[in-house]
Design a protein around this motif. Structure first.
Motif, PDB file in Angstrom:
ATOM      1  N   PHE A  38     131.892-108.267   2.854  1.00 32.20           N
ATOM      2  CA  PHE A  38     130.673-107.681   3.479  1.00 32.20           C
ATOM      3  C   PHE A  38     130.667-107.456   5.044  1.00 32.20           C
ATOM      4  CE2 PHE A  38     126.227-108.203   4.818  1.00 32.20           C
ATOM      5  CZ  PHE A  38     125.670-106.972   4.253  1.00 32.20           C
ATOM      6  N   LEU A  39     130.965-108.520   5.566  1.00 33.76           N
ATOM      7  CA  LEU A  39     131.045-108.560   7.116  1.00 33.76           C
ATOM      8  C   LEU A  39     131.883-107.459   7.412  1.00 33.76           C
ATOM      9  CD1 LEU A  39     130.771-112.404   8.016  1.00 33.76           C
ATOM     10  CD2 LEU A  39     128.781-110.360   8.148  1.00 33.76           C
ATOM     11  N   LEU A  40     133.158-107.429   7.018  1.00 35.78           N
ATOM     12  CA  LEU A  40     133.989-106.332   7.316  1.00 35.78           C
ATOM     13  C   LEU A  40     133.532-105.064   7.143  1.00 35.78           C
ATOM     14  CD1 LEU A  40     137.617-107.809   6.168  1.00 35.78           C
ATOM     15  CD2 LEU A  40     136.874-107.205   8.630  1.00 35.78           C
ATOM     16  N   ILE A  41     132.865-104.617   6.125  1.00 31.33           N
ATOM     17  CA  ILE A  41     132.299-103.415   5.905  1.00 31.33           C
ATOM     18  C   ILE A  41     131.188-103.079   6.926  1.00 31.33           C
ATOM     19  CG2 ILE A  41     130.929-101.997   4.425  1.00 31.33           C
ATOM     20  CD1 ILE A  41     132.129-103.372   2.102  1.00 31.33           C
ATOM     21  N   MET A  42     130.291-103.860   7.201  1.00 37.66           N
ATOM     22  CA  MET A  42     129.481-103.887   8.312  1.00 37.66           C
ATOM     23  C   MET A  42     129.993-103.550   9.724  1.00 37.66           C
ATOM     24  SD  MET A  42     126.260-106.249   7.293  1.00 37.66           S
ATOM     25  CE  MET A  42     125.387-105.539   8.569  1.00 37.66           C
ATOM     26  N   LEU A  43     131.092-104.353   9.937  1.00 33.04           N
ATOM     27  CA  LEU A  43     131.743-104.172  11.185  1.00 33.04           C
ATOM     28  C   LEU A  43     132.439-102.768  11.404  1.00 33.04           C
ATOM     29  CD1 LEU A  43     134.083-106.757  13.354  1.00 33.04           C
ATOM     30  CD2 LEU A  43     134.893-104.536  12.687  1.00 33.04           C
ATOM     31  N   MET A  44     132.970-102.307  10.243  1.00 35.10           N
ATOM     32  CA  MET A  44     133.792-101.036  10.153  1.00 35.10           C
ATOM     33  C   MET A  44     132.596 -99.920  10.236  1.00 35.10           C
ATOM     34  SD  MET A  44     137.167-101.540   7.953  1.00 35.10           S
ATOM     35  CE  MET A  44     136.213-102.394   6.579  1.00 35.10           C
ATOM     36  N   ALA A  45     131.600-100.019   9.540  1.00 32.78           N
ATOM     37  CA  ALA A  45     130.540 -99.128   9.697  1.00 32.78           C
ATOM     38  C   ALA A  45     129.947 -98.699  10.993  1.00 32.78           C
ATOM     39  CB  ALA A  45     129.383 -99.206   8.954  1.00 32.78           C
ATOM     40  N   ALA A  46     129.778 -99.950  11.825  1.00 23.67           N
ATOM     41  CA  ALA A  46     129.440-100.009  13.053  1.00 23.67           C
ATOM     42  C   ALA A  46     130.344 -99.429  14.127  1.00 23.67           C
ATOM     43  CB  ALA A  46     128.858-101.247  13.507  1.00 23.67           C
ATOM     44  N   ALA A  47     131.469 -99.754  13.715  1.00 25.47           N
ATOM     45  CA  ALA A  47     132.518 -99.179  14.668  1.00 25.47           C
ATOM     46  C   ALA A  47     132.945 -97.684  14.411  1.00 25.47           C
ATOM     47  CB  ALA A  47     134.003 -99.931  14.329  1.00 25.47           C
ATOM     48  N   VAL A  48     132.706 -97.166  13.418  1.00 20.96           N
ATOM     49  CA  VAL A  48     132.823 -95.711  13.010  1.00 20.96           C
ATOM     50  C   VAL A  48     131.492 -95.096  13.784  1.00 20.96           C
ATOM     51  CG1 VAL A  48     132.399 -93.873  11.344  1.00 20.96           C
ATOM     52  CG2 VAL A  48     134.145 -95.840  10.713  1.00 20.96           C
ATOM     53  N   PHE A  49     130.669 -95.737  13.850  1.00 23.44           N
ATOM     54  CA  PHE A  49     129.388 -95.026  14.329  1.00 23.44           C
ATOM     55  C   PHE A  49     129.597 -94.817  15.989  1.00 23.44           C
ATOM     56  CE2 PHE A  49     125.644 -95.488  17.012  1.00 23.44           C
ATOM     57  CZ  PHE A  49     124.939 -94.340  16.706  1.00 23.44           C
ATOM     58  N   SER A  50     130.123 -96.237  16.572  1.00 25.24           N
ATOM     59  CA  SER A  50     130.227 -96.144  18.072  1.00 25.24           C
ATOM     60  C   SER A  50     131.614 -95.230  18.166  1.00 25.24           C
ATOM     61  CB  SER A  50     130.562 -97.580  18.284  1.00 25.24           C
ATOM     62  OG  SER A  50     130.975 -97.763  19.753  1.00 25.24           O
ATOM     63  N   TYR A  51     132.569 -95.185  17.516  1.00 25.42           N
ATOM     64  CA  TYR A  51     133.798 -94.393  17.710  1.00 25.42           C
ATOM     65  C   TYR A  51     133.345 -92.810  17.769  1.00 25.42           C
ATOM     66  CZ  TYR A  51     138.695 -92.850  17.385  1.00 25.42           C
ATOM     67  OH  TYR A  51     139.831 -92.236  17.583  1.00 25.42           O
ATOM     68  N   GLY A  52     132.537 -92.691  16.691  1.00 26.98           N
ATOM     69  CA  GLY A  52     132.155 -91.167  16.684  1.00 26.98           C
ATOM     70  C   GLY A  52     131.357 -90.839  17.748  1.00 26.98           C
ATOM     71  N   GLN A  53     130.284 -91.530  18.401  1.00 28.20           N
ATOM     72  CA  GLN A  53     129.694 -91.142  19.762  1.00 28.20           C
ATOM     73  C   GLN A  53     130.567 -90.927  20.571  1.00 28.20           C
ATOM     74  OE1 GLN A  53     126.019 -90.947  19.786  1.00 28.20           O
ATOM     75  NE2 GLN A  53     126.424 -90.909  17.663  1.00 28.20           N
ATOM     76  N   PHE A  54     131.585 -91.714  20.863  1.00 26.12           N
ATOM     77  CA  PHE A  54     132.448 -91.340  21.994  1.00 26.12           C
ATOM     78  C   PHE A  54     133.072 -89.912  21.887  1.00 26.12           C
ATOM     79  CE2 PHE A  54     136.701 -91.249  23.799  1.00 26.12           C
ATOM     80  CZ  PHE A  54     136.616 -91.874  25.181  1.00 26.12           C
ATOM     81  N   VAL A  55     133.648 -89.534  20.631  1.00 23.84           N
ATOM     82  CA  VAL A  55     134.250 -88.301  20.241  1.00 23.84           C
ATOM     83  C   VAL A  55     133.310 -87.387  20.711  1.00 23.84           C
ATOM     84  CG1 VAL A  55     135.243 -86.920  18.350  1.00 23.84           C
ATOM     85  CG2 VAL A  55     135.709 -89.588  18.284  1.00 23.84           C
ATOM     86  N   LYS A  56     132.126 -87.497  20.215  1.00 30.41           N
ATOM     87  CA  LYS A  56     130.994 -86.470  20.556  1.00 30.41           C
ATOM     88  C   LYS A  56     130.590 -86.167  22.016  1.00 30.41           C
ATOM     89  CE  LYS A  56     128.614 -86.998  16.107  1.00 30.41           C
ATOM     90  NZ  LYS A  56     127.236 -87.629  15.552  1.00 30.41           N
ATOM     91  N   GLY A  57     131.302 -87.190  22.863  1.00 26.73           N
ATOM     92  CA  GLY A  57     130.977 -87.129  24.364  1.00 26.73           C
ATOM     93  C   GLY A  57     129.415 -87.685  24.659  1.00 26.73           C
ATOM     94  N   SER A  58     129.117 -88.373  23.659  1.00 28.07           N
ATOM     95  CA  SER A  58     127.482 -89.062  23.999  1.00 28.07           C
ATOM     96  C   SER A  58     127.565 -90.017  25.284  1.00 28.07           C
ATOM     97  CB  SER A  58     127.106 -89.797  22.691  1.00 28.07           C
ATOM     98  OG  SER A  58     126.063 -90.448  22.985  1.00 28.07           O
ATOM     99  N   SER A  59     126.674 -90.016  25.806  1.00 25.74           N
ATOM    100  CA  SER A  59     126.415 -91.032  27.278  1.00 25.74           C
ATOM    101  C   SER A  59     126.059 -92.220  26.741  1.00 25.74           C
ATOM    102  CB  SER A  59     125.662 -90.410  28.037  1.00 25.74           C
ATOM    103  OG  SER A  59     124.245 -90.359  27.457  1.00 25.74           O
ATOM    104  N   ASN A  60     125.727 -92.657  25.348  1.00 30.42           N
ATOM    105  CA  ASN A  60     125.293 -93.747  24.874  1.00 30.42           C
ATOM    106  C   ASN A  60     126.675 -94.734  24.549  1.00 30.42           C
ATOM    107  OD1 ASN A  60     122.683 -93.018  24.940  1.00 30.42           O
ATOM    108  ND2 ASN A  60     122.958 -92.103  22.797  1.00 30.42           N
ATOM    109  N   VAL A  61     127.683 -94.459  24.702  1.00 29.98           N
ATOM    110  CA  VAL A  61     128.952 -95.179  24.281  1.00 29.98           C
ATOM    111  C   VAL A  61     129.098 -96.376  25.192  1.00 29.98           C
ATOM    112  CG1 VAL A  61     131.452 -95.300  24.166  1.00 29.98           C
ATOM    113  CG2 VAL A  61     130.499 -93.171  23.477  1.00 29.98           C
TER     114      VAL A  61
END
Length: 246
Positions: A38-61
């Motif tokens: 369960f913890l690994l799934i949560m970590l990976m979900a948050a990582a995918v979100f943060s990774y996606g923000q970088f790819v989109k060029g968001s200033s929130n990264v």
């Protein structure tokens, strides 16, 4: 009880020893595996979100990376000293570390395409290999083994601490960032030590279940194993980046 201490600071013999005579539901290996998943799934979900923000060029990264790193560190300290809160704080730690790892991974992947998939694959591959070696008895957590790994990990921790202090004065430790032979050898050694920590953690979890530690230790033990996996992943990522710079 003749239990050894885990190299992981959040999985210690004394912790399980104090909880061995607790009443109520007790820790089980299956329960720990479920919570770790369960913890690994949560970590990976948050990582995918943060990774996606970088790819989109968001200033929130950048705030996500810094906030995740600081938040994860604070949560880890609280969990270590208030282990009975681990059921509530371990998921928050996983989310914080996920935000941090996602952003950092995206930055590395922007420089070297494919490095993140390689690091993830090697991390899980190492985890499985260590588990097999532990379960088959090829590597045993003997007193000598424990002493060697503990001493090596302490030495690495002191080295990194010195490097952090020196960096405040704009002095870089070459072994940490250098892509030369010595820098790569150093990273290989650190990765090996991080991997060996998994052996000690597996054994401590098994012993904790055998000793009848309270149910919330499933969360605590899962958190401890996640700490080791995060460290292992970061060191593998660092090693791969050095190899790509050669």
């Amino acid at each position: 009880m003749a239990l050894f201490q885990s190299n992981n600071p959040v999985l210690k013999e004394s912790i399980f020893d104090k909880a061995a005579h607790s009443d109520g539901a007790t820790m089980s290996i299956r329960g720990t595996v479920n919570k770790m998943s369960f913890l690994l799934i949560m970590l990976m979900a948050a990582a995918v979100f943060s990774y996606g923000q970088f790819v989109k060029g968001s200033s929130n990264v950048f705030p996500l990376v810094i906030g995740g790193a600081i938040g994860g560190f604070i949560l880890a300290l609280v969990i270590i000293f208030k282990k009975e809160w681990s059921g509530y704080l371990a998921p928050a730690y996983a989310l914080a570390e996920g935000l941090f790892l996602g952003g950092i991974s995206a930055m590395f992947n922007a420089q070297w395409q494919g490095i993140v998939l390689q690091a993830v694959g090697l991390t899980f591959g190492t985890f499985i290999a260590m588990l097999v070696l532990y379960r088959t008895g090829v590597i045993r957590a003997t007193e000598r083994f424990k002493s060697i790994v503990m001493t090596a990990t302490l030495g690495i921790g002191i080295f990194y601490l010195i490097a952090m202090v020196l960096r405040l004065f704009h002095i870089e430790m070459p072994l940490i960032h250098s892509s030369g032979t010595f820098g790569i050898v150093f990273s290989v050694i650190v990765v090996a030590i991080a991997a060996l920590n998994l052996i000690l953690d597996f054994d401590m979890i098994e012993q904790g279940a055998a000793m009848g530690a309270p149910k919330y230790f499933e969360w605590y033990a899962s958190f401890g194993l996640l700490v080791t996996l995060v460290w292992l992943y970061l060191e593998i990522l660092r090693l791969l980046s050095k190899l790509n710079r050669r």
